[in-house]
Design a protein around this motif. Structure first.
Motif, PDB file in Angstrom:
ATOM      1  N   LEU A  13       0.835  -1.194   0.000  1.00 18.35           N
ATOM      2  CA  LEU A  13       0.000   0.000   0.000  1.00 18.35           C
ATOM      3  C   LEU A  13       0.874   1.250   0.000  1.00 18.35           C
ATOM      4  O   LEU A  13       0.649   2.178  -0.778  1.00 18.35           O
ATOM      5  CB  LEU A  13      -0.929  -0.014   1.223  1.00 18.35           C
ATOM      6  CG  LEU A  13      -1.873   1.178   1.373  1.00 18.35           C
ATOM      7  CD1 LEU A  13      -2.792   1.302   0.171  1.00 18.35           C
ATOM      8  CD2 LEU A  13      -2.680   1.029   2.652  1.00 18.35           C
ATOM      9  N   GLY A  18      -2.163  -0.620  -4.783  1.00 18.74           N
ATOM     10  CA  GLY A  18      -3.416  -0.879  -4.095  1.00 18.74           C
ATOM     11  C   GLY A  18      -3.993  -2.255  -4.359  1.00 18.74           C
ATOM     12  O   GLY A  18      -4.566  -2.877  -3.460  1.00 18.74           O
ATOM     13  N   ALA A  45      -6.446   0.210   1.400  1.00 20.75           N
ATOM     14  CA  ALA A  45      -6.026  -0.444   0.159  1.00 20.75           C
ATOM     15  C   ALA A  45      -7.161  -0.453  -0.866  1.00 20.75           C
ATOM     16  O   ALA A  45      -6.931  -0.198  -2.060  1.00 20.75           O
ATOM     17  CB  ALA A  45      -5.556  -1.872   0.450  1.00 20.75           C
ATOM     18  N   ALA A  48      -7.396   2.918  -2.360  1.00 24.31           N
ATOM     19  CA  ALA A  48      -6.289   3.131  -3.305  1.00 24.31           C
ATOM     20  C   ALA A  48      -6.503   2.368  -4.604  1.00 24.31           C
ATOM     21  O   ALA A  48      -6.056   2.801  -5.668  1.00 24.31           O
ATOM     22  CB  ALA A  48      -4.959   2.721  -2.663  1.00 24.31           C
TER      23      ALA A  48
END
Length: 154
Positions: A13, A18, A45, A48
């Motif tokens: 991360l 991600g 995560a 992302a």
């Protein structure tokens, strides 16, 4: 094994991956179901990786399990503010501020949540935020202070 998956997931991360972070953290969560730390990292995560809705759902679960944890509460509050759910954002932040009244990030988020409906209370929350060790938080607090005082945000 779960701790390794968690560490590796957080490292991915932080490296900006991600998708791989999500894969590793989902595996870590399978090994440690309900672990708030893992759930919070997984929510980051997912965000992302572009899975914002799943991220927010997980933040809701984290908040239900650990309502006074500042980081997940602030992230959830910001997601709620994006949806203009200001009252709910303030409700999410209340347990954090009850436990840690001077937490700069939680105070900044609370100021944002109150800015439209209770500018005077919002200003009071800017004081701890203006003392944050984080320069971005201090700048955001100063900008919101200017807006609430009727000055140019500039």
């Amino acid at each position: 094994m779960g701790a390794d998956l968690y560490r590796d997931g957080v490292a991915r991360l932080e490296a900006g991956d991600g998708r791989e972070a999500t894969r590793l953290l989902e595996a870590a969560l399978r090994e440690a179901p309900g672990d708030v730390k893992v759930m919070h990292a997984l929510s980051r995560a997912l965000d992302a990786a572009g899975e914002r809705e799943r991220s927010v759902q997980l933040l809701e679960l984290v908040h239900a399990k650990a309502p006074s944890e500042p980081e997940p509460a602030c992230e959830l509050a910001m997601a709620l503010l994006e949806r203009t759910e200001d009252t709910r954002a303030a409700e999410v932040l209340a347990p954090v501020l009850a436990a840690q009244p001077d937490h700069p990030g939680a105070n900044l988020c609370m100021a944002m949540a109150l800015a439209k409906t209770d500018p005077e209370r919002a200003k009071a929350h800017l004081k701890p935020a203006s003392r944050s060790a984080d320069a971005d938080q201090r700048a955001q607090a100063a900008a919101l202070e200017r807006v609430l005082s009727g000055q140019s945000p500039g």
